[in-house]
Design a protein around this motif. Structure first.
Motif, short mmCIF file in Angstrom:
data_model
loop_
_atom_site.label_atom_id
_atom_site.label_comp_id
_atom_site.label_asym_id
_atom_site.label_seq_id
_atom_site.Cartn_x
_atom_site.Cartn_y
_atom_site.Cartn_z
N LYS A 307 0.83 -1.21 0.00
CA LYS A 307 0.00 0.00 0.00
C LYS A 307 0.87 1.26 0.00
N THR A 312 -1.35 3.55 -2.93
CA THR A 312 -2.78 3.25 -2.93
C THR A 312 -3.00 1.82 -2.45
N ASP A 313 -4.11 1.62 -1.82
CA ASP A 313 -4.49 0.27 -1.39
C ASP A 313 -5.27 -0.45 -2.47
N ARG A 314 -5.89 0.31 -3.35
CA ARG A 314 -6.87 -0.25 -4.27
C ARG A 314 -6.21 -0.63 -5.60
N ARG A 316 -6.26 -4.02 -8.00
CA ARG A 316 -6.89 -5.32 -8.20
C ARG A 316 -5.85 -6.36 -8.58
N HIS A 341 -9.72 -6.70 -4.55
CA HIS A 341 -9.74 -5.32 -5.06
C HIS A 341 -8.77 -4.44 -4.30
N SER A 342 -8.13 -4.99 -3.25
CA SER A 342 -7.16 -4.20 -2.50
C SER A 342 -6.26 -5.13 -1.71
#
Length: 388
Positions: A307, A312-314, A316, A341-342
């Protein structure tokens, strides 16, 4: 081994073109071949460490001709690089980077015995004792291994587990008792998807999370410098996660596993628990104390590094597993693939799987994830920092 290999590759590349701070080797090798440097660094760390692995891991290395496989890949990598001064300098740089991390980690405590049959077992409620099928505790001395990034194993040590006589403990015991059974000796309320998830995440954490990182790195088209930094950070955090969780498990709390707790609940002094002397988890419980969950620490640390690295965590991604039933694994023709998705979603599922497989109380899972997140944050903020 994962961390040392990736540190060596990182340091070799950054001796050629400094983009982030080196860890163990500071060189100046401008004009050297990056491919030669990476190959030599990886080979020179992997081969001696593979040869040093103790049984039963050494048996896997020998029977699978693993060292020969590394040497063959090394030779193939070098054959693709044109001979000349750049190749020669690259090889020298890789050799030097590997030697530096091997020297830095000499005497780091990782030679501690892995199978301790004399480890003292508890007798009272909440006290760890050997899990069914095992006559030893696994690597209680791992808490003394020198961390890669952390100041010490106790740096982010979590608070204690729930008291065995508390209502919250009784709630957690009831949950793992209801969901974590094998479905044969012990009925389970798991759904088919939860059973798949439980077995999916039994796999080695470093192996699976490195596979996740590779998918993300490939999808984002990282260059070798970016990739080496990512995998260096990831594997240092994973390595430190094990050191920190083994400190928490053995040195701090020595808490019993659900299989022990459920079978001995009649004597735990808690009116909210009910014993089942034959309760059997989905997979045999590892011979290590419950609290905190090491698998959850690993997932929390890995997800946080990914992350922070990507900002970003998102992102896929999908991945397979090597611990599903035959016909469903990564090497089968039609492997089962789980999609996310994360990174934090995957970490949360990884943690939940330890309840579904019957290994951990929820308190151990939740605290383990939080412990890992702190380790991941610390690693990214304090090692292999980018330079302008």
């Amino acid at each position: 081994m994962y961390a040392m290999t990736h540190i060596a590759m990182h340091d070799a590349l950054n001796a050629i073109d400094r983009r982030s701070r080196p860890y163990a080797y500071r060189g100046n090798a401008r004009g050297a071949s990056p491919d030669a440097a990476v190959a030599a660094a990886a080979r020179d760390v992997l081969v001696p460490l593979l040869r040093e692995l103790p049984p039963p891991f050494a048996d896997c290395v020998t029977s699978g001709n693993v060292v020969a496989g590394v040497e063959a890949r090394y030779a193939a990598a070098l054959s693709r690089i044109p001979d000349g001064s750049a190749k020669t300098r690259g090889l020298a740089t890789g050799h030097a980077a590997a030697a530096a991390i091997l020297a830095a980690r000499a005497g780091d405590g990782s030679g501690t015995p892995l199978f301790d049959t004399a480890y003292p077992q508890g007798t009272g409620p909440g006290e760890y004792r050997f899990t069914p099928g095992f006559d030893f505790a696994f690597a209680p001395g791992w808490a003394d291994v020198t961390p890669f990034a952390l100041r010490s194993a106790v740096q982010f040590r979590p608070g204690p587990p729930y008291a065995v006589t508390s209502q919250r403990y009784a709630r957690d015991l009831a949950e793992v008792k209801r969901l974590g059974g094998d479905g044969v000796t012990t009925p389970s309320a798991r759904t088919a998807d939860q059973t798949e998830m439980a077995r999916f995440w039994v796999e080695s954490s470093p192996l699976l999370w490195n596979r996740v990182a590779r998918a993300a790195a490939t999808g984002k088209h990282l260059d070798p410098w970016q990739s080496s930094r990512l995998f260096g950070l990831l594997n240092m955090a994973l390595a430190d996660g094990y050191v920190a969780t083994f400190d928490t498990k053995y040195r701090a709390y020595n808490f019993w596993r659900p299989v022990t707790a459920i079978r001995n609940a009649a004597g735990d002094g808690n009116p909210g628990t009910v014993a089942d002397p034959t309760w059997t988890p989905l997979v045999p419980t590892p011979p290590i104390p419950d609290y905190d969950s090491g698998h959850s620490v690993e997932g929390g640390a890995a997800a946080q590094v990914l992350k922070r690295f990507f900002g970003t965590d998102r992102i896929r991604f999908e991945t397979c597993s090597y611990t599903l039933p035959a016909g469903q694994t990564c090497t089968d023709a039609a492997p089962v693939v789980r999609r996310y998705h994360s990174f934090s979603q995957a970490s949360a599922e990884n943690g939940l799987s330890r309840i579904m497989v019957g290994f951990h109380f929820r308190k151990a899972v939740d605290e383990g994830i939080a412990h890992g997140v702190r380790i991941g944050d610390w690693t990214v903020h304090n090692t292999l920092r980018r330079v302008s």
